[in-house]
Design a protein around this motif. Structure first.
Motif, PDB file in Angstrom:
ATOM      1  N   LEU A 163     -12.003   7.424   0.159  1.00 23.92           N
ATOM      2  CA  LEU A 163     -12.018   8.769  -0.418  1.00 23.92           C
ATOM      3  C   LEU A 163     -10.615   9.306  -0.636  1.00 23.92           C
ATOM      4  O   LEU A 163     -10.376  10.152  -1.505  1.00 23.92           O
ATOM      5  N   TYR A 164      -9.649   8.798   0.141  1.00 22.16           N
ATOM      6  CA  TYR A 164      -8.314   9.388   0.159  1.00 22.16           C
ATOM      7  C   TYR A 164      -7.267   8.528  -0.550  1.00 22.16           C
ATOM      8  O   TYR A 164      -6.059   8.728  -0.378  1.00 22.16           O
ATOM      9  N   LEU A 165      -7.715   7.584  -1.380  1.00 24.28           N
ATOM     10  CA  LEU A 165      -6.781   6.676  -2.036  1.00 24.28           C
ATOM     11  C   LEU A 165      -5.825   7.391  -2.974  1.00 24.28           C
ATOM     12  O   LEU A 165      -4.679   6.972  -3.150  1.00 24.28           O
ATOM     13  N   LEU A 166      -6.285   8.470  -3.603  1.00 20.52           N
ATOM     14  CA  LEU A 166      -5.468   9.168  -4.587  1.00 20.52           C
ATOM     15  C   LEU A 166      -5.388  10.660  -4.284  1.00 20.52           C
ATOM     16  O   LEU A 166      -6.327  11.251  -3.737  1.00 20.52           O
ATOM     17  N   GLU A 167      -4.256  11.242  -4.669  1.00 21.24           N
ATOM     18  CA  GLU A 167      -4.039  12.672  -4.534  1.00 21.24           C
ATOM     19  C   GLU A 167      -3.658  13.238  -5.903  1.00 21.24           C
ATOM     20  O   GLU A 167      -3.295  12.496  -6.816  1.00 21.24           O
ATOM     21  N   SER A 168      -3.723  14.520  -6.022  1.00 14.77           N
ATOM     22  CA  SER A 168      -3.307  15.177  -7.257  1.00 14.77           C
ATOM     23  C   SER A 168      -1.860  14.789  -7.588  1.00 14.77           C
ATOM     24  O   SER A 168      -1.002  14.721  -6.701  1.00 14.77           O
TER      25      SER A 168
ATOM     26  N   ASN B 200      -5.766   2.378   2.253  1.00 15.98           N
ATOM     27  CA  ASN B 200      -5.237   3.707   1.953  1.00 15.98           C
ATOM     28  C   ASN B 200      -3.812   3.914   2.438  1.00 15.98           C
ATOM     29  O   ASN B 200      -3.026   4.617   1.805  1.00 15.98           O
ATOM     30  N   HIS B 201      -3.455   3.310   3.561  1.00 14.46           N
ATOM     31  CA  HIS B 201      -2.175   3.606   4.198  1.00 14.46           C
ATOM     32  C   HIS B 201      -1.686   2.381   4.971  1.00 14.46           C
ATOM     33  O   HIS B 201      -2.411   1.399   5.139  1.00 14.46           O
ATOM     34  N   THR B 202      -0.471   2.462   5.439  1.00 13.76           N
ATOM     35  CA  THR B 202       0.093   1.413   6.286  1.00 13.76           C
ATOM     36  C   THR B 202       0.678   2.068   7.531  1.00 13.76           C
ATOM     37  O   THR B 202       0.642   3.294   7.682  1.00 13.76           O
ATOM     38  N   SER B 203       1.244   1.261   8.392  1.00  9.34           N
ATOM     39  CA  SER B 203       2.067   1.786   9.475  1.00  9.34           C
ATOM     40  C   SER B 203       3.413   2.232   8.920  1.00  9.34           C
ATOM     41  O   SER B 203       3.879   1.712   7.896  1.00  9.34           O
TER      42      SER B 203
ATOM     43  N   GLN C  13       1.060   6.855   9.744  1.00  3.38           N
ATOM     44  CA  GLN C  13       0.229   6.179   8.747  1.00  3.38           C
ATOM     45  C   GLN C  13       0.487   6.739   7.349  1.00  3.38           C
ATOM     46  O   GLN C  13      -0.356   7.422   6.764  1.00  3.38           O
ATOM     47  N   PRO C  14       1.651   6.471   6.783  1.00  4.29           N
ATOM     48  CA  PRO C  14       1.959   6.998   5.442  1.00  4.29           C
ATOM     49  C   PRO C  14       1.014   6.441   4.382  1.00  4.29           C
ATOM     50  O   PRO C  14       0.682   5.261   4.382  1.00  4.29           O
ATOM     51  N   ASP C  15       0.590   7.312   3.462  1.00  8.11           N
ATOM     52  CA  ASP C  15      -0.321   6.916   2.397  1.00  8.11           C
ATOM     53  C   ASP C  15       0.399   6.133   1.311  1.00  8.11           C
ATOM     54  O   ASP C  15       1.496   6.515   0.864  1.00  8.11           O
ATOM     55  N   LEU C  16      -0.250   5.064   0.863  1.00 13.35           N
ATOM     56  CA  LEU C  16       0.266   4.306  -0.276  1.00 13.35           C
ATOM     57  C   LEU C  16       0.071   5.102  -1.566  1.00 13.35           C
ATOM     58  O   LEU C  16      -0.830   5.931  -1.665  1.00 13.35           O
ATOM     59  N   ASN C  17       0.920   4.827  -2.529  1.00 10.99           N
ATOM     60  CA  ASN C  17       0.890   5.527  -3.812  1.00 10.99           C
ATOM     61  C   ASN C  17       0.107   4.693  -4.834  1.00 10.99           C
ATOM     62  O   ASN C  17       0.658   3.794  -5.478  1.00 10.99           O
ATOM     63  N   TYR C  18      -1.168   4.995  -5.020  1.00 10.12           N
ATOM     64  CA  TYR C  18      -2.007   4.229  -5.924  1.00 10.12           C
ATOM     65  C   TYR C  18      -1.810   4.598  -7.389  1.00 10.12           C
ATOM     66  O   TYR C  18      -2.507   4.071  -8.250  1.00 10.12           O
ATOM     67  N   ARG C  19      -0.854   5.454  -7.663  1.00 13.94           N
ATOM     68  CA  ARG C  19      -0.473   5.680  -9.056  1.00 13.94           C
ATOM     69  C   ARG C  19       0.614   4.701  -9.486  1.00 13.94           C
ATOM     70  O   ARG C  19       1.073   4.727 -10.625  1.00 13.94           O
TER      71      ARG C  19
ATOM     72  N   ARG D 132      15.642   9.507   4.077  1.00 12.99           N
ATOM     73  CA  ARG D 132      15.412   9.613   2.637  1.00 12.99           C
ATOM     74  C   ARG D 132      15.571  11.051   2.144  1.00 12.99           C
ATOM     75  O   ARG D 132      15.664  11.293   0.933  1.00 12.99           O
ATOM     76  N   GLN D 133      15.562  11.994   3.057  1.00 14.09           N
ATOM     77  CA  GLN D 133      15.685  13.412   2.726  1.00 14.09           C
ATOM     78  C   GLN D 133      14.539  13.890   1.830  1.00 14.09           C
ATOM     79  O   GLN D 133      14.733  14.650   0.872  1.00 14.09           O
ATOM     80  N   GLN D 134      13.340  13.419   2.172  1.00 15.08           N
ATOM     81  CA  GLN D 134      12.130  13.854   1.491  1.00 15.08           C
ATOM     82  C   GLN D 134      10.964  13.879   2.480  1.00 15.08           C
ATOM     83  O   GLN D 134      11.025  13.275   3.562  1.00 15.08           O
ATOM     84  N   PHE D 135       9.909  14.579   2.087  1.00 18.02           N
ATOM     85  CA  PHE D 135       8.660  14.532   2.828  1.00 18.02           C
ATOM     86  C   PHE D 135       7.818  13.351   2.321  1.00 18.02           C
ATOM     87  O   PHE D 135       7.862  13.016   1.132  1.00 18.02           O
ATOM     88  N   TYR D 136       7.050  12.745   3.216  1.00 19.22           N
ATOM     89  CA  TYR D 136       6.042  11.775   2.788  1.00 19.22           C
ATOM     90  C   TYR D 136       4.657  12.254   3.236  1.00 19.22           C
ATOM     91  O   TYR D 136       4.513  12.969   4.218  1.00 19.22           O
ATOM     92  N   TYR D 137       3.648  11.840   2.484  1.00 20.51           N
ATOM     93  CA  TYR D 137       2.267  12.283   2.709  1.00 20.51           C
ATOM     94  C   TYR D 137       1.528  11.297   3.618  1.00 20.51           C
ATOM     95  O   TYR D 137       1.632  10.080   3.447  1.00 20.51           O
ATOM     96  N   HIS D 138       0.781  11.851   4.580  1.00 19.14           N
ATOM     97  CA  HIS D 138      -0.045  11.020   5.460  1.00 19.14           C
ATOM     98  C   HIS D 138      -1.388  11.725   5.677  1.00 19.14           C
ATOM     99  O   HIS D 138      -1.470  12.753   6.304  1.00 19.14           O
ATOM    100  N   ALA D 139      -2.450  11.151   5.146  1.00 19.74           N
ATOM    101  CA  ALA D 139      -3.780  11.751   5.309  1.00 19.74           C
ATOM    102  C   ALA D 139      -4.254  11.649   6.744  1.00 19.74           C
ATOM    103  O   ALA D 139      -5.129  12.419   7.162  1.00 19.74           O
TER     104      ALA D 139
END
Length: 580
Positions: free
Chosen positions: A227-232, A123-126, A192-198, A180-187
């Motif tokens: 359960l958390y592999l994908l987000e909207s 789901n995520h990496t370091s 532990q940033p979430d990988l983008n499975y899209r 990067r001047q952006q937010f990243y998602y971490h479940a």
């Protein structure tokens, strides 16, 4: 494997559809034993368990009768979440050893006919993973390897995350990255940033990780946090409140996770992993196993079998209610029955009492009940999973806030850390009554050894006349009998105290398992559920110091079995045919 089906009449039966011995896979016949590497055995004196420590103790599993071990993460990691924050998926962290040590572990385990299952963390990496560092810099092909979002404008020029999603560890699931001047998602943690499975490239890279370890001889994978592999895709969607009682707005449980959990597209990802395990099975004829971690309702859990998993871990005995101090015979039966009722004709039941994320059964119940619960776990139909230390009835340690290691506990602060900290269930395994219970030669282990190690340890129990570890080993071998491997399970006496059932398959001995999970003595007649009036005691919980004295191999009257709290028996039935 011949299909299973459910027949209902007075009691629930779980039966094989055809006469003869079904061909079961190895993961259906063995116990799965969870090894938490940093707490199992330290070989180099640094206070933390490691791969060579596990190698040195492989004969422990032979003694127990365990033929499959599941290793929690040992990958290269900054260890912000004890290895679940991976910085290199295809290497061993120096804390635990190296790839050569892992090769020795595989080789030595297989020599002992022990299968090795590893924790697969997709789901995520370091945040220190090279992929994430490249993604920050928008270096291809890693620019979109993670879930990035623009900010929303806040008051006074502040930046706000795109939505209200929460981390499982509490607080916002979004972290601003200045470079990067952006937010990243971490479940989970912000580290532990979430990988983008899209992103199809992410899917292929994670498949390559799976291939890497299959090439090194692993027999199966436990897939973490799927359960958390994908987000909207629409990151503007806010999740509604769950209205769950006793949770603050800081906590993950306060929201209904309709946009961040168990999205339907997960199916294709898991099916892709199953394709890989099948490829390796076809190469050498050796079955590769895949189990899913998913804290879900039984019905939703069953979906993962349809996706391609061999099964999803059944946590019904743990959560959301699970086994409590007041859970008697009827309560236990209802929890067990949920699994048997939901499993489909082409799936397989499984049970467990604990793991590295949940309180030990000795806390949720009481330490004296260890034998009773191991008797239950190892005699039910299905695959049992044991958390290290359960074989001796290990108890939890107390850890002060100042000594707390678990980031989950630290995030909740001194006033509330004990509600969520997982440190107490992760203490070092108690091998003997020596220095630090034989776990390490270091001055200080990574977590304290429980102070009761002088009397509660593996060596002492192995040398005693009757102990939890001896009962565990006895039951592990008993469950190799056909009646326990694939026989029917028919409920017998069930009341506020007693949960009992009969195990039998055609042409094999019939066994009665009866355990008192209640708070008072129970006197019961079992003769209407079995084909006989007498039976021979095959195994007992060892605390039967009251009259009648049920001892090994004695013949007892089944019309009046007397059991007190936490007492249990496994009885081989003397059938009426045998008496004639």
């Amino acid at each position: 494997m011949k299909s299973l089906f459910l027949i209902y009449f007075l009691v629930i039966q779980i039966c094989e559809s055809a006469v003869g011995n079904p061909q079961l896979e190895w993961w259906q016949t063995t116990i799965i034993y969870q090894v938490y590497p940093r707490s199992f055995k330290d070989s180099d004196g640094d206070g933390t368990g490691d791969l060579r420590g596990i190698i040195s103790k492989l004969d422990h599993f032979v003694y127990l009768g365990v033929q499959a071990i599941w290793l929690s993460p040992f990958y290269k990691s900054p260890n912000k979440d004890f290895g679940y924050d991976i910085s290199n998926h295809t290497d061993v962290d120096p804390l635990f050893g190296d790839l050569e040590d892992f090769a020795v572990l595989i080789n030595q385990a297989h020599k002992r006919d022990i299968k090795v299952i590893i924790d697969f963390v997709p789901n995520h990496t370091s945040d220190l993973h090279p992929w994430f560092q490249a993604s920050i810099k928008k270096q291809e092909p890693y620019t979109d390897f993670y879930v990035w979002s623009e900010s929303k404008p806040g008051p006074d020029g502040t930046r706000l995350p795109p939505n209200n999603w929460l981390s499982l560890f509490g607080g916002s699931a979004w972290k601003w990255n200045q470079d990067r001047q952006q937010f990243y998602y971490h479940a989970f943690l912000e580290e532990q940033p979430d990988l983008n499975y899209r992103n199809p490239k992410v899917i292929e890279e994670i498949k390559n990780v799976l291939r890497f370890w299959m090439n090194r001889g692993v027999d199966g994978v436990r897939c973490d946090a799927v359960l958390y592999l994908l987000e909207s895709e629409d990151l503007s969607n806010n999740e509604p409140k769950s209205n769950a009682a006793n949770f603050t707005s800081f906590q993950h449980e306060s929201l209904d996770h309709i946009y961040t959990s168990h999205l339907p597209e997960i199916k294709q990802i898991i099916t892709g992993w199953k394709t890989i395990t099948k490829e390796y099975t076809q190469k050498d004829g050796k079955t590769r196993f895949m189990v899913i971690e998913a804290y879900e309702t039984p019905e939703k859990r069953q979906a993962f079998v349809e996706y391609g998993a061999d099964f999803a871990f059944n946590f019904d005995l743990i959560t959301p209610i699970g086994i409590t101090r007041d859970c008697g015979g009827v309560c236990i039966k209802d929890l067990v029955d949920t699994e048997y009722t939901v499993v489909s004709s082409d799936s397989w039941p499984n049970f467990q009492f604990g793991n590295h994320d949940r309180p030990r059964i000795s806390v949720r119940r009481n330490p004296e009940a260890a034998n009773a619960f191991n008797m239950l776990l190892l005699t039910l139909k299905g695959t049992p999973t044991t958390y290290y230390g359960e074989e001796i009835g290990m108890e939890e340690i107390h850890v002060s806030f100042e000594d707390t290691q678990d980031p989950f506990g630290l995030r909740f602060g001194k006033e509330r850390y004990t509600e969520v900290s997982r440190d107490p269930c992760r203490s070092p395994l108690q091998w003997n009554d020596g220095y630090h219970s034989g776990f390490t030669t270091a001055k200080k282990p990574w977590l304290p050894v429980h102070p009761n190690y002088k009397t509660l340890n593996i060596q002492t129990q192995m040398e005693s006349d009757h102990s939890p570890i001896q009962l565990y080993s006895q039951l592990a071998r008993l469950r190799q009998e056909p009646s326990f491997q694939y026989g029917d399970l028919n409920y017998a006496v069930v009341n506020d105290n007693i949960f009992s059932y009969v195990r039998q398959t055609e042409g094999q001995p019939q066994y009665l398992v009866t355990i008192n999970f209640g708070k008072s003595k129970s006197v019961d007649d079992y003769t209407s559920y079995i084909q006989g009036r007498e039976g021979k005691v095959i195994a007992h919980t060892g605390n039967l110091n009251n009259k009648p004295f049920y001892k090994q191999n004695i013949i007892i009257d089944l019309s009046q079995i007397i059991l007190k709290s936490d007492q249990g028996l496994v009885i081989e039935i003397i059938s009426t045919k045998d008496e004639l």
